[in-house]
Motif scaffolding. Structure first.
Motif, short mmCIF file in Angstrom:
data_model
loop_
_atom_site.label_atom_id
_atom_site.label_comp_id
_atom_site.label_asym_id
_atom_site.label_seq_id
_atom_site.Cartn_x
_atom_site.Cartn_y
_atom_site.Cartn_z
N ASP A 7 0.81 -1.18 0.15
CA ASP A 7 -0.03 -0.13 0.13
C ASP A 7 0.80 1.14 0.12
OD1 ASP A 7 -2.69 -1.27 0.18
OD2 ASP A 7 -2.05 -1.78 2.10
N TRP A 8 0.50 2.27 -0.36
CA TRP A 8 1.13 3.78 -0.50
C TRP A 8 1.13 4.02 0.79
CZ3 TRP A 8 3.28 5.74 -4.31
CH2 TRP A 8 2.74 5.59 -5.63
N ILE A 30 4.23 0.30 -7.53
CA ILE A 30 3.17 0.19 -6.68
C ILE A 30 1.82 0.07 -7.07
CG2 ILE A 30 2.35 1.68 -4.71
CD1 ILE A 30 5.10 3.07 -4.73
N ARG A 31 1.05 -0.72 -6.54
CA ARG A 31 -0.40 -0.70 -7.27
C ARG A 31 -1.09 0.69 -7.04
NH1 ARG A 31 -3.30 -5.28 -3.58
NH2 ARG A 31 -1.46 -4.43 -2.19
N THR A 35 1.48 9.50 -8.71
CA THR A 35 1.29 11.14 -9.03
C THR A 35 2.64 11.79 -9.21
OG1 THR A 35 0.77 11.48 -6.95
CG2 THR A 35 -0.83 10.99 -8.38
N ASP A 36 3.62 11.28 -8.52
CA ASP A 36 4.90 12.13 -8.33
C ASP A 36 6.14 11.31 -7.92
OD1 ASP A 36 6.82 14.22 -8.87
OD2 ASP A 36 6.65 14.97 -6.67
N GLN A 77 -1.83 7.14 -5.45
CA GLN A 77 -3.21 6.84 -5.05
C GLN A 77 -3.41 5.39 -5.34
OE1 GLN A 77 -5.75 8.76 -3.49
NE2 GLN A 77 -6.63 6.49 -3.47
N GLY A 78 -3.79 4.77 -4.49
CA GLY A 78 -3.84 3.15 -4.60
C GLY A 78 -5.28 2.65 -4.48
N PRO A 79 -5.50 1.47 -4.67
CA PRO A 79 -7.29 1.00 -4.34
C PRO A 79 -7.73 1.39 -3.00
CG PRO A 79 -5.69 -0.75 -4.94
CD PRO A 79 -4.67 0.36 -5.04
#
Length: 94
Positions: A7-8, A30-31, A35-36, A77-79
């Motif tokens: 996860d993030w 990373i799932r 964004t940056d 951003q992940g799920p």
């Protein structure tokens, strides 16, 4: 080398082997959506270059053999979550 985080916001480490004077690509796995990204710690015995938000290139110093390390910071951003993760890479230069 590809490091996949659950996860993030979770930090991780990875290992690479590279020949002296040679380079390798470091993809961020990373799932979700990156964004940056940026270099958060430069290597001592090589050069790290950002190709795009998902990929970096590490080039080992010519005639150097030993260890090096660097870190990449990625935001996305992940799920399930969003946040910033730091990926520390340990390089063995042969």
């Amino acid at each position: 080398m590809s490091v996949t985080l659950a996860d993030w916001g979770e930090n991780s480490t990875g290992d690479i082997d590279v020949a002296s004077g040679q380079s390798c690509l470091i993809p961020i796995g990373i799932r979700g959506t990156v964004t940056d990204s940026a270099i958060s710690q430069k290597p001592t015995y090589g050069k790290l270059k950002k190709i795009n938000a998902l990929t970096f290139e590490y080039r080992a110093k010519a005639k150097y053999k030993g260890n090096d390390s660097f870190a990449i910071k990625a935001t996305g951003q992940g799920p399930k979550t969003s946040g910033t993760s730091v990926i520390t890479v340990r390089a063995t230069i042969k």
